[in-house]
Motif scaffolding. Structure first.
Motif, PDB file in Angstrom:
ATOM      1  N   GLN A  64      32.129  42.801  79.697  1.00 52.80           N
ATOM      2  CA  GLN A  64      32.384  43.993  80.514  1.00 52.80           C
ATOM      3  C   GLN A  64      33.838  44.439  80.400  1.00 52.80           C
ATOM      4  N   ALA A  65      34.764  43.474  80.419  1.00 51.55           N
ATOM      5  CA  ALA A  65      36.180  43.811  80.277  1.00 51.55           C
ATOM      6  C   ALA A  65      36.462  44.394  78.903  1.00 51.55           C
ATOM      7  N   GLY A  66      35.794  43.854  77.888  1.00 53.82           N
ATOM      8  CA  GLY A  66      35.992  44.334  76.532  1.00 53.82           C
ATOM      9  C   GLY A  66      35.492  45.745  76.323  1.00 53.82           C
ATOM     10  N   LEU A  67      34.370  46.075  76.938  1.00 55.13           N
ATOM     11  CA  LEU A  67      33.868  47.449  76.840  1.00 55.13           C
ATOM     12  C   LEU A  67      34.827  48.421  77.508  1.00 55.13           C
ATOM     13  N   ASP A  68      35.349  48.028  78.648  1.00 48.76           N
ATOM     14  CA  ASP A  68      36.311  48.874  79.338  1.00 48.76           C
ATOM     15  C   ASP A  68      37.547  49.098  78.468  1.00 48.76           C
ATOM     16  N   TYR A  69      38.011  48.014  77.842  1.00 45.52           N
ATOM     17  CA  TYR A  69      39.203  48.101  76.993  1.00 45.52           C
ATOM     18  C   TYR A  69      38.947  48.951  75.750  1.00 45.52           C
ATOM     19  N   ALA A  70      37.837  48.695  75.067  1.00 48.45           N
ATOM     20  CA  ALA A  70      37.557  49.352  73.788  1.00 48.45           C
ATOM     21  C   ALA A  70      37.220  50.830  73.946  1.00 48.45           C
ATOM     22  N   THR A  71      36.807  51.228  75.151  1.00 44.24           N
ATOM     23  CA  THR A  71      36.478  52.641  75.384  1.00 44.24           C
ATOM     24  C   THR A  71      37.524  53.333  76.253  1.00 44.24           C
ATOM     25  N   ASP A  72      38.656  52.679  76.453  1.00 44.32           N
ATOM     26  CA  ASP A  72      39.723  53.242  77.302  1.00 44.32           C
ATOM     27  C   ASP A  72      39.226  53.589  78.692  1.00 44.32           C
ATOM     28  N   GLY A  73      38.341  52.740  79.204  1.00 45.15           N
ATOM     29  CA  GLY A  73      37.860  52.898  80.568  1.00 45.15           C
ATOM     30  C   GLY A  73      36.761  53.921  80.767  1.00 45.15           C
ATOM     31  N   THR A  74      36.300  54.568  79.679  1.00 47.74           N
ATOM     32  CA  THR A  74      35.295  55.627  79.818  1.00 47.74           C
ATOM     33  C   THR A  74      33.871  55.105  79.757  1.00 47.74           C
ATOM     34  N   MET A  75      33.676  53.954  79.138  1.00 46.95           N
ATOM     35  CA  MET A  75      32.336  53.407  78.863  1.00 46.95           C
ATOM     36  C   MET A  75      31.504  54.415  78.063  1.00 46.95           C
ATOM     37  N   GLU A  76      32.215  55.212  77.263  1.00 48.25           N
ATOM     38  CA  GLU A  76      31.562  56.197  76.400  1.00 48.25           C
ATOM     39  C   GLU A  76      32.168  56.122  75.009  1.00 48.25           C
ATOM     40  N   LEU A  77      31.424  56.630  74.039  1.00 50.37           N
ATOM     41  CA  LEU A  77      31.911  56.705  72.673  1.00 50.37           C
ATOM     42  C   LEU A  77      31.540  58.080  72.118  1.00 50.37           C
ATOM     43  N   ASP A  78      32.552  58.882  71.850  1.00 52.22           N
ATOM     44  CA  ASP A  78      32.335  60.250  71.374  1.00 52.22           C
ATOM     45  C   ASP A  78      31.418  61.030  72.318  1.00 52.22           C
TER      46      ASP A  78
ATOM     47  N   ARG B   3      29.140  59.880  74.235  1.00 47.99           N
ATOM     48  CA  ARG B   3      27.845  59.230  74.481  1.00 47.99           C
ATOM     49  C   ARG B   3      28.056  57.995  75.352  1.00 47.99           C
ATOM     50  N   PRO B   4      27.345  57.887  76.446  1.00 44.81           N
ATOM     51  CA  PRO B   4      27.497  56.703  77.301  1.00 44.81           C
ATOM     52  C   PRO B   4      26.975  55.453  76.613  1.00 44.81           C
ATOM     53  N   ILE B   5      27.657  54.342  76.857  1.00 42.86           N
ATOM     54  CA  ILE B   5      27.168  53.052  76.379  1.00 42.86           C
ATOM     55  C   ILE B   5      26.352  52.430  77.503  1.00 42.86           C
ATOM     56  N   GLU B   6      25.086  52.299  77.255  1.00 41.59           N
ATOM     57  CA  GLU B   6      24.138  51.813  78.266  1.00 41.59           C
ATOM     58  C   GLU B   6      23.820  50.356  77.982  1.00 41.59           C
ATOM     59  N   VAL B   7      24.226  49.472  78.882  1.00 43.30           N
ATOM     60  CA  VAL B   7      24.054  48.039  78.681  1.00 43.30           C
ATOM     61  C   VAL B   7      22.929  47.503  79.568  1.00 43.30           C
ATOM     62  N   THR B   8      22.013  46.786  78.958  1.00 42.62           N
ATOM     63  CA  THR B   8      20.948  46.101  79.698  1.00 42.62           C
ATOM     64  C   THR B   8      21.103  44.610  79.477  1.00 42.62           C
TER      65      THR B   8
ATOM     66  N   GLY C 206      33.068  37.200  74.854  1.00 46.14           N
ATOM     67  CA  GLY C 206      32.455  38.427  75.344  1.00 46.14           C
ATOM     68  C   GLY C 206      33.329  39.627  75.066  1.00 46.14           C
ATOM     69  N   PHE C 207      34.627  39.460  75.254  1.00 43.28           N
ATOM     70  CA  PHE C 207      35.570  40.560  75.018  1.00 43.28           C
ATOM     71  C   PHE C 207      35.517  40.991  73.551  1.00 43.28           C
ATOM     72  N   THR C 208      35.556  40.023  72.645  1.00 44.03           N
ATOM     73  CA  THR C 208      35.500  40.312  71.214  1.00 44.03           C
ATOM     74  C   THR C 208      34.172  40.948  70.835  1.00 44.03           C
ATOM     75  N   ALA C 209      33.082  40.475  71.430  1.00 49.41           N
ATOM     76  CA  ALA C 209      31.775  41.071  71.159  1.00 49.41           C
ATOM     77  C   ALA C 209      31.770  42.554  71.497  1.00 49.41           C
ATOM     78  N   ALA C 210      32.371  42.898  72.632  1.00 49.77           N
ATOM     79  CA  ALA C 210      32.427  44.303  73.038  1.00 49.77           C
ATOM     80  C   ALA C 210      33.253  45.124  72.053  1.00 49.77           C
ATOM     81  N   GLN C 211      34.359  44.561  71.584  1.00 44.66           N
ATOM     82  CA  GLN C 211      35.150  45.260  70.570  1.00 44.66           C
ATOM     83  C   GLN C 211      34.319  45.521  69.319  1.00 44.66           C
ATOM     84  N   MET C 212      33.538  44.540  68.917  1.00 46.47           N
ATOM     85  CA  MET C 212      32.713  44.667  67.722  1.00 46.47           C
ATOM     86  C   MET C 212      31.570  45.665  67.927  1.00 46.47           C
ATOM     87  N   VAL C 213      30.992  45.652  69.114  1.00 41.19           N
ATOM     88  CA  VAL C 213      29.915  46.601  69.427  1.00 41.19           C
ATOM     89  C   VAL C 213      30.427  48.038  69.351  1.00 41.19           C
ATOM     90  N   VAL C 214      31.590  48.275  69.948  1.00 44.64           N
ATOM     91  CA  VAL C 214      32.152  49.627  69.929  1.00 44.64           C
ATOM     92  C   VAL C 214      32.527  50.035  68.506  1.00 44.64           C
TER      93      VAL C 214
END
Length: 395
Positions: free
Chosen positions: A63-77, A79-84, A315-323
């Motif tokens: 969760q922290a990694g997604l926040d970091y990699a998306t600059d707090g937006t939880m979006e990419l271009d 598009r929202p990143i929807e996590v289940t 987990g943080f690295t995984a989020a960086q890789m996902v983004v």
């Protein structure tokens, strides 16, 4: 430990298939997602079960990694990143079922796998359905190079063992015993220690205890009688405290050079007066890396009430890789290409996804425990460079 860059898993592991009409063709992006729809990411990890503590750390880091990699937006271009998230409880069958369900509902990126036994079952599911899979804390070497679709966000057993070998001046002629559990993780450590140290002239034996064993005194007695030059301890889960108590009671820690991986912070007091008799290799601990990314991870995790520990960076690295992968678009092959050979600033410093087999090249650490009781804490002894402990590329 040589291994092909694209190994074939045993047939028993390759029979896991997905037959869900909702998925359509393998690798196809569901129409409802489209170019403007959400980027659907499924996280299957141990939210409960024997590795739940590790799973919690991983997911907080994610969760922290997604926040970091998306600059707090939880979006990419836009598009929202929807996590289940789904709980596998450390059970491979539950993990496979969860992966099937997620893929069937349009999730084209999977992450997670706290357990090695889980990771080797989910990897072929991802390959057969042509979705990306970023494995987490699961340390088994079998994940590296298993297929084109599988990557890892943590270290692997070979890197642990190469780090452990840095504690020995000369392994030639030494007797080494691996003290571990009868599990994928334990056997992987036996195989890795054998591959690394026998090549350097050591003789390697093992003592393996059932994962559910609560009486570990008999196994500690075996270790005392073996009297090796080096006892390498590879242990995971809730019985770690009982294991160290057993080794201490039988005098093993005082009479034998013992090297082990540094576990989560809750385990530090367990070593007590014996901590000075143990050498620690470390994947990570809070303060091991003095990087801007590590500071950013800590800030975000603590803001949400969490604590940085052993597997938070995975987990943080995984989020960086996902983004990074998702930024390449919806085509899975393009996502794979975006990750292969990627060098980036991670929590531990410079990390590289090796293109040939998807190994994650990273530094590791030597550490010591200081303080006592609840005040016990690790201190960095030496940072071991990534190239010194890199696993061999498969032929």
């Amino acid at each position: 430990m040589p291994q092909s860059s694209r190994r074939t898993l045993p047939a028993a592991l390759c029979t896991v298939t997905l037959v869900l009409s909702a998925c359509g063709a393998p690798g196809a992006i569901p129409e409802e997602q489209g170019e403007d729809g959400p980027i659907k990411v499924g996280v299957v990890y141990s939210a409960s079960g024997p590795l739940a503590t590790y799973g919690k750390l991983y997911y907080e880091g994610f969760q922290a990694g997604l926040d970091y990699a998306t600059d707090g937006t939880m979006e990419l271009d836009g598009r929202p990143i929807e996590v289940t998230e789904m709980d596998d409880a450390g059970d491979p069958a539950k993990a496979v079922s969860a992966a099937r369900e997620l893929i069937g509902s349009g999730h084209t990126i999977l992450a997670g796998s706290t357990s090695s036994g889980v990771a080797v079952q989910v990897a072929p599911v991802a390959a057969e359905n042509e979705v990306l899979f970023v494995s987490g804390p699961a340390a088994t070497d079998a994940i590296t190079g298993v297929n084109d679709y599988t990557f890892r966000s943590g270290r692997q057993t070979y890197q642990d063992i190469r780090t452990a070998a840095t504690f020995m001046a000369d392994p030639d002629g030494a007797d080494v015993t691996v003290f571990a559990q009868q599990s994928a993780f334990g056997q992987d450590n036996v195989d890795a220690v054998t591959a690394v140290l026998e090549e350097q002239g050591a003789t390697v034996d093992s003592i393996l205890a059932p994962p559910d064993s609560t009486d570990l005194i008999p196994f500690a007695e075996q270790a005392r009688e073996a009297d090796p030059d080096l006892l390498f301890v590879a242990w995971a889960g809730e019985t770690a405290s009982a294991m160290w108590q057993a080794l201490g009671q039988r005098g093993v820690l005082e009479s034998t050079k013992v090297v082990t991986g540094l576990d989560i912070s809750a385990s530090y007091p367990v070593f007590g007066e014996h901590k000075g008799d143990i050498e620690f290799l470390a994947h990570y601990f809070d303060g091991a890396a003095d990087t801007e990314v590590a500071a950013a991870m800590r800030e975000r995790v603590e803001q949400d009430g969490g604590t940085v520990d052993l597997f938070t960076p995975d987990g943080f690295t995984a989020a960086q890789m996902v983004v990074r992968a998702a930024s390449a678009g919806d085509d899975t092959q393009e996502r794979i290409s975006a990750l292969e050979g990627w060098t980036f600033d991670g929590v531990k410093g410079e990390l590289t996804v090796r293109a040939e087999d998807h190994a994650l090249l990273q530094p590791m650490y030597q550490a010591r425990l200081t303080g006592s009781g609840e005040d016990a804490h690790p201190e960095l002894v030496e940072s071991v460079p990534a190239d010194r402990i890199a696993p061999p590329v498969g032929e």
